[in-house]
Design an enzyme around this catalytic site. Structure first.
Site, PDB file in Angstrom:
ATOM      1  N   LYS A 127       0.828  -1.212   0.000  1.00 38.43           N
ATOM      2  CA  LYS A 127       0.000   0.000   0.000  1.00 38.43           C
ATOM      3  C   LYS A 127       0.868   1.271   0.000  1.00 38.43           C
ATOM      4  CE  LYS A 127      -3.911  -2.279   2.241  1.00 38.43           C
ATOM      5  NZ  LYS A 127      -5.010  -2.113   3.232  1.00 38.43           N
ATOM      6  N   TYR A 145     -12.316  -2.687  -4.150  1.00 37.00           N
ATOM      7  CA  TYR A 145     -12.847  -2.827  -2.784  1.00 37.00           C
ATOM      8  C   TYR A 145     -14.385  -2.804  -2.763  1.00 37.00           C
ATOM      9  CZ  TYR A 145      -8.355  -2.424  -0.282  1.00 37.00           C
ATOM     10  OH  TYR A 145      -7.100  -2.638   0.247  1.00 37.00           O
ATOM     11  N   PHE A 204     -15.933   2.903   6.539  1.00 38.62           N
ATOM     12  CA  PHE A 204     -14.576   3.355   6.232  1.00 38.62           C
ATOM     13  C   PHE A 204     -14.278   3.369   4.726  1.00 38.62           C
ATOM     14  CE2 PHE A 204     -14.368  -1.204   7.346  1.00 38.62           C
ATOM     15  CZ  PHE A 204     -13.806  -1.738   6.188  1.00 38.62           C
ATOM     16  N   ARG A 241      -1.398 -14.492   4.129  1.00 38.16           N
ATOM     17  CA  ARG A 241      -2.130 -13.851   5.227  1.00 38.16           C
ATOM     18  C   ARG A 241      -1.384 -14.015   6.544  1.00 38.16           C
ATOM     19  NH1 ARG A 241      -6.784 -11.796   3.979  1.00 38.16           N
ATOM     20  NH2 ARG A 241      -7.714 -11.871   6.049  1.00 38.16           N
ATOM     21  N   THR A 297      -5.431  -7.556  10.307  1.00 38.07           N
ATOM     22  CA  THR A 297      -5.705  -6.267   9.658  1.00 38.07           C
ATOM     23  C   THR A 297      -5.290  -5.093  10.540  1.00 38.07           C
ATOM     24  OG1 THR A 297      -7.599  -7.305   8.565  1.00 38.07           O
ATOM     25  CG2 THR A 297      -7.550  -4.896   8.598  1.00 38.07           C
ATOM     26  N   ARG A 318       2.571  -6.562   9.262  1.00 37.37           N
ATOM     27  CA  ARG A 318       1.801  -5.454   9.846  1.00 37.37           C
ATOM     28  C   ARG A 318       2.282  -5.116  11.251  1.00 37.37           C
ATOM     29  NH1 ARG A 318      -3.748  -7.734   7.226  1.00 37.37           N
ATOM     30  NH2 ARG A 318      -3.851  -6.359   5.406  1.00 37.37           N
ATOM     31  N   ASN A 370      -2.071   0.048   6.663  1.00 37.13           N
ATOM     32  CA  ASN A 370      -1.571  -1.222   7.222  1.00 37.13           C
ATOM     33  C   ASN A 370      -0.656  -1.968   6.249  1.00 37.13           C
ATOM     34  OD1 ASN A 370      -3.557  -2.110   5.494  1.00 37.13           O
ATOM     35  ND2 ASN A 370      -4.578  -3.440   6.971  1.00 37.13           N
ATOM     36  N   HIS A 417      -2.002  -5.562   1.486  1.00 35.39           N
ATOM     37  CA  HIS A 417      -3.312  -6.203   1.301  1.00 35.39           C
ATOM     38  C   HIS A 417      -3.076  -7.598   0.751  1.00 35.39           C
ATOM     39  CE1 HIS A 417      -7.372  -7.106  -0.070  1.00 35.39           C
ATOM     40  NE2 HIS A 417      -6.770  -7.607  -1.140  1.00 35.39           N
ATOM     41  N   GLU A 447      -9.543 -10.602  -7.652  1.00 34.32           N
ATOM     42  CA  GLU A 447      -8.566  -9.521  -7.455  1.00 34.32           C
ATOM     43  C   GLU A 447      -7.425  -9.615  -8.469  1.00 34.32           C
ATOM     44  OE1 GLU A 447      -7.489  -9.601  -3.309  1.00 34.32           O
ATOM     45  OE2 GLU A 447      -9.466  -8.901  -2.692  1.00 34.32           O
TER      46      GLU A 447
HETATM   47  P1  CMP Z   1      -7.398  -4.726   3.451  1.00 32.69           P
HETATM   48  O1  CMP Z   1      -6.877  -6.084   3.729  1.00 32.69           O
HETATM   49  O2  CMP Z   1      -6.792  -3.990   2.319  1.00 32.69           O
HETATM   50  O3  CMP Z   1      -8.976  -4.772   3.224  1.00 32.69           O
HETATM   51  C1  CMP Z   1      -9.828  -3.664   3.500  1.00 32.69           C
HETATM   52  C2  CMP Z   1      -9.125  -2.553   4.194  1.00 32.69           C
HETATM   53  O4  CMP Z   1      -9.919  -1.589   4.829  1.00 32.69           O
HETATM   54  C3  CMP Z   1      -8.279  -3.130   5.313  1.00 32.69           C
HETATM   55  O5  CMP Z   1      -7.173  -3.839   4.764  1.00 32.69           O
HETATM   56  C4  CMP Z   1      -7.931  -1.881   6.106  1.00 32.69           C
HETATM   57  O6  CMP Z   1      -6.727  -1.268   5.696  1.00 32.69           O
HETATM   58  C5  CMP Z   1      -9.072  -0.919   5.771  1.00 32.69           C
HETATM   59  N1  CMP Z   1      -9.816  -0.518   6.962  1.00 32.69           N
HETATM   60  C6  CMP Z   1      -9.913   0.741   7.408  1.00 32.69           C
HETATM   61  N2  CMP Z   1     -10.665   0.784   8.514  1.00 32.69           N
HETATM   62  C7  CMP Z   1     -11.049  -0.491   8.792  1.00 32.69           C
HETATM   63  C8  CMP Z   1     -11.844  -1.089   9.814  1.00 32.69           C
HETATM   64  N3  CMP Z   1     -12.403  -0.372  10.801  1.00 32.69           N
HETATM   65  N4  CMP Z   1     -12.014  -2.424   9.777  1.00 32.69           N
HETATM   66  C9  CMP Z   1     -11.462  -3.164   8.767  1.00 32.69           C
HETATM   67  N5  CMP Z   1     -10.708  -2.629   7.782  1.00 32.69           N
HETATM   68  C10 CMP Z   1     -10.497  -1.307   7.787  1.00 32.69           C
END
Ligand code: CMP
Length: 144
Positions: free
Chosen positions: A11, A51, A59, A87, A93, A104, A114, A117, A128
């Site tokens: 990211k 997304y 969010f 993962r 996350t 992370r 974070n 992805h 994806e």
């Molecule tokens: P990712 O794995 O890219 O998938 C969705 C993304 O939304 C997640 O990582 C986070 O970076 C982002 N995100 C931001 N806020 C939240 C939240 N409250 N809960 C989950 N994902 C979030």
């Protein structure tokens, strides 16, 4: 376990902080092979489509703004059990909940920034990967 592919994104915070090499090293040392990769600065349409599954989450707008804030590195990784392995390398996350030694835990700035992805299931991995790459752009065991 079977040979799988998963979609990985470094990211904007990871690219901005010069973490591409460190993150790729973790993938490669765990046995994952980079079979396609490119750098891109996503448009809002590309990020919103990618997304789309999160489009009703509170969010979502912030997530799209963040993912379009700077260049990212998008890759397809291949290996035995690649989806889960990737993962596990990423960690939870929310970096506050990520296990020590995960990407992370070591690098992420926040739940939004974070750093990485990764696809969460075979169906999402297929969607994806196809969102960002054509079949002719991959160089894995099945395609040369
Ligand atoms: P990712 O794995 O890219 O998938 C969705 C993304 O939304 C997640 O990582 C986070 O970076 C982002 N995100 C931001 N806020 C939240 C939240 N409250 N809960 C989950 N994902 C979030």
């Amino acid at each position: 376990m079977s040979l799988e592919r998963t979609l990985s994104i470094i990211k904007p915070d990871g690219v901005r902080r010069n973490l591409i090499g460190k993150i790729f090293t973790r993938f490669e040392e765990s046995g994952l092979k980079v079979i396609a990769t490119r750098m891109a600065h996503l448009s809002r349409a590309e990020a919103e489509g990618f997304y789309a599954v999160h489009s009703h989450r509170p969010f979502f707008n912030d997530l799209v703004s963040y993912m379009t804030s700077g260049p990212v590195v998008i890759s397809i990784l291949e290996g035995e059990g690649a989806i889960l392995r990737h993962r596990e390398l990423m960690g939870a996350t929310d970096p506050k909940k990520a296990a020590p030694g995960t990407i992370r835990a070591d690098f992420a700035e926040s739940i939004e920034a974070n750093t990485v992805h990764g696809s969460d299931a075979p169906e999402t991995a297929a969607f994806e990967a196809s969102w960002f790459f054509r079949g002719t752009e991959t160089f894995g065991a099945k395609q040369g």
